[in-house]
Design a protein around this motif. Structure first.
Motif, mmCIF file in Angstrom:
data_model
loop_
_atom_site.group_PDB
_atom_site.id
_atom_site.type_symbol
_atom_site.label_atom_id
_atom_site.label_comp_id
_atom_site.label_asym_id
_atom_site.label_seq_id
_atom_site.Cartn_x
_atom_site.Cartn_y
_atom_site.Cartn_z
ATOM 1 N N ALA A 20 0.821 -1.209 0.000
ATOM 2 C CA ALA A 20 0.000 0.000 0.000
ATOM 3 C C ALA A 20 0.856 1.260 0.000
ATOM 4 C CB ALA A 20 -0.929 -0.009 1.209
ATOM 5 N N THR A 59 -1.939 4.542 5.204
ATOM 6 C CA THR A 59 -2.554 3.832 4.081
ATOM 7 C C THR A 59 -4.023 3.492 4.316
ATOM 8 O OG1 THR A 59 -1.736 1.699 4.927
ATOM 9 C CG2 THR A 59 -0.343 2.878 3.341
ATOM 10 N N ARG A 64 -6.007 3.139 0.720
ATOM 11 C CA ARG A 64 -5.192 2.169 -0.017
ATOM 12 C C ARG A 64 -5.230 0.777 0.609
ATOM 13 N NH1 ARG A 64 0.446 5.085 -0.161
ATOM 14 N NH2 ARG A 64 -0.548 6.414 1.411
#
Length: 432
Positions: A20, A59, A64
């Motif tokens: 990520a 993240t 993500r």
């Protein structure tokens, strides 16, 4: 790239975070709802993993990385890469229980779509990827490996506590079941790693490479332990000998110690032996290293019968709250078998957790006759005689103590003679 990482433990979650961080969309799958909830909250479900809390906050916040409990559904979305890192549970003799890995493979197969590459990172005996994983995926999905999807083996090569850093430090090894599958695996891993991504030509070569690197360490440590035992008979310091030997660039002798524990080094030589009936060195190395807890107890030359012995550290190594194949267990059993009263301390475990592992907790104040350092926790390096009331002999199984803090108390180390200050100690007197 879109990726799914299955099993968000100390290998899988840092890997998911690293993918990520490289800008890819990642779904992490785990059967534990607590782990999934913590990850989705941007929190690490386990401590002491450098950089992981920050990576999760970043993240997860921007979308993500997210976590789910339904592996098949995550795989059914058709990611480019599916990485499976479930634990391979083993028994006391390191024989694998395939239940968890088989269940994960079945879940992947139920969701598998054409175009996905499946990578196995769980360390397994040679031949597992080709003979066990790929056929199971084909049976569950109705697809054909090498035509509809690819399978590769890519061993994890990280050290707990610095996993994210290690992902970019060491070459990433990839072995495919076909040349096309290996090339695709290399392409996918190279899209998020800064380290070299190296193809090995086959899944079997990649599987063996992992067993080779871990078995090498076991054999090397066993040799160091043999040198230490011999040095004890000669009255010389084995560390000065090892350092002298290693000053020549072709010598890389490791350090001796009270035990070789963990999920890897005591286990993977057994995987190698399972496939190579003619191997001899791994057998001998295992025997040598498995004798070291008892050898450490032997350093209490006065004997332990009727004495109160404190084991310092039940973790298999310092700073890690894990007990897999820890030397604390055979050490405890050896001491009990010799008639000692055994208590234990570990800064990472509560009193209830110590009891759950079969140890009687030490309260930190009551007197002990003998103390044996089993885990090299950083907190133990500052210990002195005043911290161990009544102690009459200390065995430093990891070589981390400062003997000057134990004036009048012998501090005995594996393969290292006592200094003059330590020699002033006398035999243990029975405690009333």
């Amino acid at each position: 790239m879109r990726a799914v990482v299955i099993a968000l433990g100390k290998v899988g979650l840092p890997l998911a975070a690293r993918i990520a961080l490289a800008g890819h969309a990642v779904v992490g799958a785990d059967v534990d709802p607590r782990v999934v909830d913590l990850v989705n909250a941007g929190e690490a479900p386990f401590p002491n993993e450098a950089g992981l809390p920050e990576a999760l906050r970043e993240t997860v916040a921007d979308g993500r990385l997210r976590a789910v409990t339904d592996t098949a559904a995550a795989v059914a979305d058709g990611p480019d890469l599916v990485v499976a890192v479930p634990p391979l549970v083993v028994d006391a003799t390191a024989r694998p229980d395939w239940g968890i890995l088989d269940a994960v493979v079945a879940d992947i197969g139920r969701g598998l779509k054409a175009g996905t590459t499946v990578s196995v990172e769980t360390t397994v005996p040679v031949g597992t990827t080709r003979a066990r994983v790929a056929p199971a995926l084909e049976a569950a999905s109705g697809l054909r490996e090498g035509t509809d999807f690819h399978v590769v083996f890519s061993p994890e090569r990280i050290f707990s506590g610095r996993a994210i850093e290690d992902l970019d430090k060491y070459p990433k090894l990839v072995g495919g079941l076909s040349a096309a599958g290996e090339a695709r695996g290399i392409e996918l891993y190279a899209s998020f790693l800064d380290a070299e991504v190296r193809g090995l030509g086959s899944a079997e070569a990649a599987e063996l490479s992992k067993l080779a690197e871990t078995t090498y360490r076991d054999v090397n440590i066993a040799f160091a332990n043999e040198l230490a035992r011999y040095a004890d008979t000669l009255g010389i310091d084995v560390l000065s000998v090892i350092d002298a030997a290693n000053s020549q660039p072709y010598s890389h002798v490791h350090r001796p110690g009270i035990a070789v524990g963990g999920h890897c080094i005591p286990v993977y030589p057994r995987f190698l032996l399972a496939g190579d009936a003619d191997a001899r060195l791994p057998i001998v190395a295992r025997e040598v290293n498995e004798r070291m807890p008892a050898y450490a107890a032997d350093l209490v030359a006065e004997g332990v019968a009727g004495r109160r012995v404190l084991i310092l550290g039940i973790a298999y190594r310092g700073g890690v709250k894990e007990t897999a194949f820890s030397g604390a267990f055979p050490l405890r059993d050896t001491l009990l078998g010799r008639g000692a009263e055994v208590v234990a301390h570990d800064p990472l475990f509560s009193a209830d957790e110590l009891r759950a592992h079969g140890f009687e907790p030490w309260d930190g104040e009551s007197a002990v006759d003998v103390a044996i350092v089993q885990a090299d926790h950083a907190q133990y390096a500052a210990l002195g005689a005043a911290d161990l009331p009544g102690v009459q002999v200390v065995v430093d199984g990891r070589g981390i103590l400062d003997a000057a803090r134990f004036a009048g108390v012998p501090v005995r180390r594996i393969g290292r003679p006592e200094g003059s200050a330590q020699d002033a100690g006398s035999a243990i007197a029975p405690r009333s």
